[in-house]
Design a protein around this motif. Structure first.
Motif, PDB file in Angstrom:
ATOM      1  N   GLY A  88       0.783  -1.237  -0.102  1.00  0.00           N
ATOM      2  CA  GLY A  88       0.068   0.028   0.040  1.00  0.00           C
ATOM      3  C   GLY A  88       0.682   1.262  -0.013  1.00  0.00           C
ATOM      4  O   GLY A  88       1.954   1.433   0.567  1.00  0.00           O
ATOM      5  N   VAL A  89       0.418   2.251  -0.760  1.00  0.00           N
ATOM      6  CA  VAL A  89       1.092   3.570  -0.937  1.00  0.00           C
ATOM      7  C   VAL A  89       0.074   4.603  -0.696  1.00  0.00           C
ATOM      8  O   VAL A  89      -0.938   4.818  -1.145  1.00  0.00           O
ATOM      9  CB  VAL A  89       1.841   3.893  -2.248  1.00  0.00           C
ATOM     10  CG1 VAL A  89       2.476   5.121  -2.253  1.00  0.00           C
ATOM     11  CG2 VAL A  89       2.956   2.627  -2.226  1.00  0.00           C
ATOM     12  N   ARG A  90       0.490   5.302   0.381  1.00  0.00           N
ATOM     13  CA  ARG A  90      -0.637   6.444   0.984  1.00  0.00           C
ATOM     14  C   ARG A  90       0.239   7.908   0.870  1.00  0.00           C
ATOM     15  O   ARG A  90       1.349   7.929   1.227  1.00  0.00           O
ATOM     16  CB  ARG A  90      -0.788   6.237   2.325  1.00  0.00           C
ATOM     17  CG  ARG A  90      -1.975   7.044   2.747  1.00  0.00           C
ATOM     18  CD  ARG A  90      -2.577   6.541   4.191  1.00  0.00           C
ATOM     19  NE  ARG A  90      -3.592   7.511   4.750  1.00  0.00           N
ATOM     20  CZ  ARG A  90      -4.478   6.918   5.719  1.00  0.00           C
ATOM     21  NH1 ARG A  90      -4.277   5.709   6.244  1.00  0.00           N
ATOM     22  NH2 ARG A  90      -5.332   7.856   6.220  1.00  0.00           N
ATOM     23  N   ASP A  91      -0.761   8.791   0.006  1.00  0.00           N
ATOM     24  CA  ASP A  91      -0.141   9.934  -0.393  1.00  0.00           C
ATOM     25  C   ASP A  91      -1.117  11.117  -0.122  1.00  0.00           C
ATOM     26  O   ASP A  91      -2.479  10.665   0.361  1.00  0.00           O
ATOM     27  CB  ASP A  91       0.549  10.224  -1.645  1.00  0.00           C
ATOM     28  CG  ASP A  91      -0.574   9.818  -2.708  1.00  0.00           C
ATOM     29  OD1 ASP A  91      -1.689  10.384  -2.789  1.00  0.00           O
ATOM     30  OD2 ASP A  91      -0.265   9.120  -3.599  1.00  0.00           O
ATOM     31  N   ALA A  94      -5.257  14.073  -4.335  1.00  0.00           N
ATOM     32  CA  ALA A  94      -6.761  13.761  -4.493  1.00  0.00           C
ATOM     33  C   ALA A  94      -7.061  13.299  -6.007  1.00  0.00           C
ATOM     34  O   ALA A  94      -8.443  13.118  -6.081  1.00  0.00           O
ATOM     35  CB  ALA A  94      -7.464  15.250  -4.278  1.00  0.00           C
ATOM     36  N   ILE A  95      -6.270  12.821  -6.456  1.00  0.00           N
ATOM     37  CA  ILE A  95      -6.396  12.235  -7.891  1.00  0.00           C
ATOM     38  C   ILE A  95      -6.619  10.681  -7.914  1.00  0.00           C
ATOM     39  O   ILE A  95      -5.817   9.983  -7.408  1.00  0.00           O
ATOM     40  CB  ILE A  95      -5.354  12.577  -8.975  1.00  0.00           C
ATOM     41  CG1 ILE A  95      -5.219  14.322  -8.963  1.00  0.00           C
ATOM     42  CG2 ILE A  95      -5.463  11.989 -10.428  1.00  0.00           C
ATOM     43  CD1 ILE A  95      -3.830  14.641  -9.627  1.00  0.00           C
ATOM     44  N   TYR A 124      -8.092   1.359  -4.878  1.00  0.00           N
ATOM     45  CA  TYR A 124      -7.579   2.568  -4.059  1.00  0.00           C
ATOM     46  C   TYR A 124      -8.843   3.243  -3.249  1.00  0.00           C
ATOM     47  O   TYR A 124      -9.934   2.752  -3.324  1.00  0.00           O
ATOM     48  CB  TYR A 124      -7.262   3.697  -5.194  1.00  0.00           C
ATOM     49  CG  TYR A 124      -8.169   4.443  -5.866  1.00  0.00           C
ATOM     50  CD1 TYR A 124      -9.260   5.312  -5.503  1.00  0.00           C
ATOM     51  CD2 TYR A 124      -8.578   3.834  -7.072  1.00  0.00           C
ATOM     52  CE1 TYR A 124     -10.001   5.929  -6.177  1.00  0.00           C
ATOM     53  CE2 TYR A 124      -9.583   4.291  -7.783  1.00  0.00           C
ATOM     54  CZ  TYR A 124     -10.675   5.420  -7.572  1.00  0.00           C
ATOM     55  OH  TYR A 124     -11.353   5.833  -8.201  1.00  0.00           O
ATOM     56  N   ARG A 125      -8.509   3.871  -2.130  1.00  0.00           N
ATOM     57  CA  ARG A 125      -9.393   4.447  -1.232  1.00  0.00           C
ATOM     58  C   ARG A 125      -8.939   5.841  -0.675  1.00  0.00           C
ATOM     59  O   ARG A 125      -8.004   6.033  -0.446  1.00  0.00           O
ATOM     60  CB  ARG A 125      -9.738   3.556  -0.080  1.00  0.00           C
ATOM     61  CG  ARG A 125      -8.729   3.281   0.699  1.00  0.00           C
ATOM     62  CD  ARG A 125      -9.378   2.134   1.871  1.00  0.00           C
ATOM     63  NE  ARG A 125      -8.141   1.806   2.900  1.00  0.00           N
ATOM     64  CZ  ARG A 125      -7.062   1.043   2.426  1.00  0.00           C
ATOM     65  NH1 ARG A 125      -7.032   0.333   1.557  1.00  0.00           N
ATOM     66  NH2 ARG A 125      -6.157   0.932   3.423  1.00  0.00           N
ATOM     67  N   GLY A 130      -7.725  13.539   4.217  1.00  0.00           N
ATOM     68  CA  GLY A 130      -7.347  14.081   2.703  1.00  0.00           C
ATOM     69  C   GLY A 130      -6.057  13.056   2.135  1.00  0.00           C
ATOM     70  O   GLY A 130      -5.459  13.709   1.064  1.00  0.00           O
ATOM     71  N   THR A 131      -5.858  12.019   2.512  1.00  0.00           N
ATOM     72  CA  THR A 131      -5.149  11.202   2.094  1.00  0.00           C
ATOM     73  C   THR A 131      -5.747  10.173   1.206  1.00  0.00           C
ATOM     74  O   THR A 131      -6.888  10.031   1.115  1.00  0.00           O
ATOM     75  CB  THR A 131      -3.959  10.339   3.087  1.00  0.00           C
ATOM     76  OG1 THR A 131      -4.864   9.666   3.936  1.00  0.00           O
ATOM     77  CG2 THR A 131      -3.000  11.559   3.841  1.00  0.00           C
ATOM     78  N   LYS A 132      -4.950   9.251   0.355  1.00  0.00           N
ATOM     79  CA  LYS A 132      -5.302   8.328  -0.386  1.00  0.00           C
ATOM     80  C   LYS A 132      -4.448   7.252  -0.315  1.00  0.00           C
ATOM     81  O   LYS A 132      -3.206   7.307  -0.164  1.00  0.00           O
ATOM     82  CB  LYS A 132      -5.628   8.704  -1.975  1.00  0.00           C
ATOM     83  CG  LYS A 132      -5.780   7.556  -3.033  1.00  0.00           C
ATOM     84  CD  LYS A 132      -5.542   8.340  -4.496  1.00  0.00           C
ATOM     85  CE  LYS A 132      -4.271   8.174  -4.728  1.00  0.00           C
ATOM     86  NZ  LYS A 132      -3.598   9.513  -5.172  1.00  0.00           N
TER      87      LYS A 132
END
Length: 140
Positions: A88-91, A94-95, A124-125, A130-132
């Motif tokens: 998993g990669v969380r950033d 908002a795209i 994705y979620r 405000g992160t994805k």
């Protein structure tokens, strides 16, 4: 990734099968993450997944670097359970990611197609903060 950001076990993981790394959103951080994935999977005795896992982690991280702002670190999580290796990669982007076919002249745009073709699943979620998170799984 700096030495202060070396991989560390998740304190809520009782089996020691979840590692989180915080990396700068800079292209030079992809290589160290690949090396960390290699070491983690060797330690967990699932080295047969290394090539695919390194590629998947690289593609997800590269997308995060490309689409997030440079002020916030990106969180990369590698987890193993009875059936799956999850990445998993969380950033802070908002795209919503989407796999699309790039033209022959485009330099990028194929990463999620690779993820889609290699991973058992991906998605994705968006989170309330405000992160994805974009994640994928490899079957064991």
């Amino acid at each position: 990734m700096t030495s202060a950001d070396s991989p560390r076990s998740d304190p809520h993981d009782t089996q020691g099968r979840r590692v989180t790394m915080f990396v700068l959103p800079e292209a030079h951080c992809v290589g160290p993450v690949r090396h960390a994935v290699n070491a983690i999977l060797s330690h967990w005795d699932v080295a047969h997944l290394t090539d695919d896992a390194e590629l998947l982690a690289s593609e997800l991280l590269t997308n995060a670097i490309r689409y997030t702002d440079s002020e916030h670190r990106i969180r990369v999580t590698i987890a193993l359970d009875q059936r799956w290796l999850s990445i998993g990669v969380r950033d802070r982007s908002a795209i919503a990611p989407r796999a699309h076919r790039a033209t022959a002249s485009q330099e990028g745009g194929r990463g999620l197609l690779l993820v889609e073709s290699i991973a058992g699943s991906w998605g994705y979620r968006f989170h309330l903060d405000g992160t994805k998170t974009v994640s994928c799984r490899l079957p064991l």
